[in-house]
Design an enzyme around this catalytic site. Structure first.
Site, PDB file in Angstrom:
ATOM      1  N   LYS A   1      -1.744   0.485  -3.374  1.00 21.39           N
ATOM      2  CA  LYS A   1      -2.030  -0.619  -4.809  1.00 21.39           C
ATOM      3  C   LYS A   1      -2.021  -0.060  -6.018  1.00 21.39           C
ATOM      4  CE  LYS A   1      -1.928  -4.183  -1.913  1.00 21.39           C
ATOM      5  NZ  LYS A   1      -0.895  -4.993  -1.827  1.00 21.39           N
TER       6      LYS A   1
ATOM      7  N   TYR B   1      -4.606   2.742   1.258  1.00 17.62           N
ATOM      8  CA  TYR B   1      -4.264   1.762   0.825  1.00 17.62           C
ATOM      9  C   TYR B   1      -4.359   1.209  -0.450  1.00 17.62           C
ATOM     10  CZ  TYR B   1      -5.001  -3.974   0.741  1.00 17.62           C
ATOM     11  OH  TYR B   1      -4.353  -5.119  -0.210  1.00 17.62           O
TER      12      TYR B   1
HETATM   13  P1  NAP Z   1      -2.008 -11.797   6.242  1.00 17.85           P
HETATM   14  O1  NAP Z   1      -2.031 -12.587   6.889  1.00 17.85           O
HETATM   15  O2  NAP Z   1      -2.210 -10.073   7.062  1.00 17.85           O
HETATM   16  O3  NAP Z   1      -0.248 -11.306   5.964  1.00 17.85           O
HETATM   17  C1  NAP Z   1       0.504 -10.061   6.283  1.00 17.85           C
HETATM   18  C2  NAP Z   1       1.483 -10.968   6.386  1.00 17.85           C
HETATM   19  O4  NAP Z   1       2.946  -9.271   5.992  1.00 17.85           O
HETATM   20  C3  NAP Z   1       2.484 -10.810   7.398  1.00 17.85           C
HETATM   21  O5  NAP Z   1       3.192 -12.500   7.095  1.00 17.85           O
HETATM   22  C4  NAP Z   1       2.908  -9.614   8.027  1.00 17.85           C
HETATM   23  O6  NAP Z   1       4.267 -10.386   8.506  1.00 17.85           O
HETATM   24  C5  NAP Z   1       3.958  -8.258   6.328  1.00 17.85           C
HETATM   25  N1  NAP Z   1       3.961  -7.941   7.008  1.00 17.85           N
HETATM   26  C6  NAP Z   1       3.217  -6.681   7.433  1.00 17.85           C
HETATM   27  N2  NAP Z   1       3.292  -5.780   8.104  1.00 17.85           N
HETATM   28  C7  NAP Z   1       4.982  -5.317   8.270  1.00 17.85           C
HETATM   29  C8  NAP Z   1       6.505  -5.295   8.156  1.00 17.85           C
HETATM   30  N3  NAP Z   1       5.773  -3.839   8.765  1.00 17.85           N
HETATM   31  N4  NAP Z   1       7.319  -5.153   7.842  1.00 17.85           N
HETATM   32  C9  NAP Z   1       7.161  -6.428   7.548  1.00 17.85           C
HETATM   33  N5  NAP Z   1       6.530  -7.005   7.228  1.00 17.85           N
HETATM   34  C10 NAP Z   1       5.340  -6.871   7.436  1.00 17.85           C
HETATM   35  O7  NAP Z   1      -2.462 -10.809   4.482  1.00 17.85           O
HETATM   36  P2  NAP Z   1      -2.765 -11.635   3.301  1.00 17.85           P
HETATM   37  O8  NAP Z   1      -3.538 -11.276   2.983  1.00 17.85           O
HETATM   38  O9  NAP Z   1      -1.335 -13.156   3.086  1.00 17.85           O
HETATM   39  O10 NAP Z   1      -1.942 -10.031   2.614  1.00 17.85           O
HETATM   40  C11 NAP Z   1      -0.659 -10.750   1.866  1.00 17.85           C
HETATM   41  C12 NAP Z   1      -0.903  -8.955   0.429  1.00 17.85           C
HETATM   42  O11 NAP Z   1      -1.803 -10.185   0.058  1.00 17.85           O
HETATM   43  C13 NAP Z   1      -0.878  -8.398   1.234  1.00 17.85           C
HETATM   44  O12 NAP Z   1      -0.359  -7.014   0.238  1.00 17.85           O
HETATM   45  C14 NAP Z   1      -2.384  -7.387   1.029  1.00 17.85           C
HETATM   46  O13 NAP Z   1      -2.611  -6.033   1.267  1.00 17.85           O
HETATM   47  C15 NAP Z   1      -2.474  -8.078  -0.231  1.00 17.85           C
HETATM   48  N6  NAP Z   1      -3.859  -8.864  -0.459  1.00 17.85           N
HETATM   49  C16 NAP Z   1      -4.451  -9.704  -0.071  1.00 17.85           C
HETATM   50  C17 NAP Z   1      -5.770  -9.889   0.111  1.00 17.85           C
HETATM   51  C18 NAP Z   1      -6.876 -10.775   0.629  1.00 17.85           C
HETATM   52  O14 NAP Z   1      -7.876 -11.140   0.244  1.00 17.85           O
HETATM   53  N7  NAP Z   1      -6.155 -11.063   1.664  1.00 17.85           N
HETATM   54  C19 NAP Z   1      -6.494  -9.116  -1.289  1.00 17.85           C
HETATM   55  C20 NAP Z   1      -5.958  -8.417  -1.745  1.00 17.85           C
HETATM   56  C21 NAP Z   1      -4.476  -7.972  -1.760  1.00 17.85           C
HETATM   57  P3  NAP Z   1       5.113 -10.080   9.903  1.00 17.85           P
HETATM   58  O15 NAP Z   1       3.329 -10.119  11.081  1.00 17.85           O
HETATM   59  O16 NAP Z   1       5.816 -10.909  10.629  1.00 17.85           O
HETATM   60  O17 NAP Z   1       4.974  -8.687   9.889  1.00 17.85           O
END
Ligand code: NAP
Length: 249
Positions: A158, A154
């Protein structure tokens, strides 16, 4: 300067969390929305319909091989154009370095980095053809700056997002296309549920956030709206942290 009426935004990972909030906010600001995810996203569809915008969902696992030009072509064919791409879909897999498998390394890098490159390349080609400029926004992380613990793939992906953002921005600026990233801090989504359930980690994280709370998907969506809108035309090649002050602590 913030109105997106008549524009089309493609958001990856719009079923849940940050991507869902971004898709809804973009729709409420006037854009029609296309979305890519590996599962159906009925709740997102319902909320975008409630905002009065068109919604087109593509079911595609971005961890598998895919034809990006075909996906972008489907968006154009259905919604008529593409102006904004939000590369948000992402996964995280945790393990000690010694036990970190190549399978986990590939799975994380395929979704978090390779798919971002592919979709950006295909979307940019269409934006250049259409001669209307465009916006590409990638979702980075605090682990674009820091090493983290037990998350080598990861962190590598990133960090890669920040470099990819700069490299693409330099090539696309002449076409009126900006490419930026947003680095979310610790946000309340499925992605961080394991961390929030771990009492020790959760306490340590919260103690370090100057604003004293985890971020929400809406905190991020408003930053995305700025980078997606005409208001940010002179902002490109950069990564904006939305982290409650975490990085400066
Ligand atoms: P999340 O709720 O787990 O959402 C992740 C999304 O990515 C889901 O809607 C999922 O949709 C999609 N996804 C995952 N694997 C996939 C695949 N193989 N093909 C297509 N779609 C896929 O997490 P989130 O926190 O909103 O994360 C969104 C982004 O923010 C990510 O890039 C994460 O690394 C980044 N981020 C999050 C945080 C945090 O604190 N939450 C911090 C830093 C960065 P499906 O289930 O439909 O596949």
């Amino acid at each position: 300067m913030f109105d997106l009426t008549g524009q089309v935004a493609l958001v990856t990972g719009a079923r849940t969390g940050l991507g869902q909030a971004a898709a809804i906010a973009l729709a409420q600001t006037g854009a029609d929305i296309a979305a890519i995810g590996s599962q159906e996203m009925p709740e997102t569809a319902e909320r975008i319909a409630a905002a009065g915008r068109r919604f087109f969902a593509i079911k595609q696992d971005l961890g598998l091989a895919f034809d990006a030009a075909e996906l972008i072509g489907a968006v154009k064919g259905t919604l008529g154009r593409i102006d904004i791409l939000i590369n948000n879909a992402g996964i995280i897999r945790r393990n000690d370095l010694a036990d970190y498998s190549l399978e986990d390394w590939d799975a994380v890098n395929d979704v978090n980095l390779r798919a971002v490159f592919q979709l950006s390349q295909a979307a940019a080609a269409e934006m250049v053809r259409a001669r209307r400029g465009g916006r590409i926004i990638n979702i980075a992380s605090m682990l674009s700056y820091q090493g983290g613990i037990r998350v080598v793939a990861y962190t590598a992906a990133k960090h890669g997002i920040v470099g990819l953002t700069k490299a693409m921005a330099n090539e696309l600026a002449a076409h009126g296309i900006t490419v930026n990233a947003i680095a979310p801090g610790y946000m309340e989504t499925d992605n961080t549920s394991a961390l929030r359930q771990d009492a020790d980690r959760s306490r340590d994280i919260l103690a370090r956030i100057p604003t004293g709370r985890w971020g929400t998907p809406d905190d991020l969506a408003t930053a995305i709206l700025f980078l997606a809108s005409p208001a940010s035309g002179y902002v490109t090649a950069t990564t904006i942290p939305v982290d409650g002050g975490w990085l400066s602590r």
